[in-house]
Design a protein around this motif. Structure first.
Motif, short mmCIF file in Angstrom:
data_model
loop_
_atom_site.label_atom_id
_atom_site.label_comp_id
_atom_site.label_asym_id
_atom_site.label_seq_id
_atom_site.Cartn_x
_atom_site.Cartn_y
_atom_site.Cartn_z
N HIS A 47 16.18 -11.93 -37.95
CA HIS A 47 16.16 -12.99 -37.11
C HIS A 47 15.23 -13.97 -38.11
O HIS A 47 14.02 -13.73 -38.39
N LEU A 48 15.84 -15.01 -38.38
CA LEU A 48 15.33 -16.09 -39.25
C LEU A 48 14.64 -17.11 -38.27
O LEU A 48 15.00 -17.24 -37.26
N GLY A 49 13.69 -17.75 -38.84
CA GLY A 49 12.91 -18.67 -38.14
C GLY A 49 13.70 -19.75 -37.45
O GLY A 49 13.53 -20.50 -36.64
N ASP A 50 15.07 -20.15 -38.22
CA ASP A 50 15.65 -21.42 -37.75
C ASP A 50 16.70 -20.88 -36.83
O ASP A 50 17.70 -21.71 -36.42
N GLY A 51 16.71 -19.66 -36.27
CA GLY A 51 17.51 -19.27 -35.24
C GLY A 51 18.93 -18.38 -35.77
O GLY A 51 19.46 -17.52 -34.96
N HIS A 52 18.91 -18.49 -37.11
CA HIS A 52 20.31 -17.75 -37.44
C HIS A 52 19.83 -16.18 -37.76
O HIS A 52 18.50 -15.51 -37.73
#
Length: 125
Positions: A47-52
């Motif tokens: 899970h990336l910080g930008d929601g991706h």
């Protein structure tokens, strides 16, 4: 609109190894609890910080792309924006990436392979 992109899935031989490689490259959290997926030895998430969300699915046997050979094409790749190509090169090599081109400093991008052989580009921001 029919739907929303839920994740991008990469086939690989070792799901945790590849999830940790991309965590080192992009940040984020490996195998964060998420009701959409159960993680195990055949599936991992980042899970990336930008929601991706990047997901990693074990493929056995796994046959990596052989960029730029059209007989074993890349099929897709990630472009990762970086402020300093030379510094980013050192960092991805330390994570286990392999360079796939000559890394010409005059160009604004360089091509690498992740530990499972997927091509990705570092692109000067």
């Amino acid at each position: 609109m029919i739907g929303r992109l839920q994740c991008t899935v990469l086939d690989c031989p070792d799901v945790l190894e590849l999830a940790r490689f991309y965590q080192g490259l992009l940040g984020g959290e490996v195998n964060r609890p998420d009701p959409r997926w159960s993680v195990d030895s055949a599936w991992a998430t980042l899970h990336l910080g930008d929601g991706h969300v990047l997901c990693f699915q074990r493929a056995d046997p796994y046959r990596p792309p052989a960029w730029p050979d059209p007989a074993r094409p890349q099929q897709f790749h990630l472009d990762v924006g970086v402020p300093d190509l030379a510094r980013a090169r050192e960092q991805v090599l330390a994570l286990g990436a392999e360079p796939l081109d000559d890394g010409d400093p005059a160009r604004g991008w360089h091509v690498y392979a992740d530990p499972a052989g997927h091509p990705f580009c570092l692109v000067r921001q």
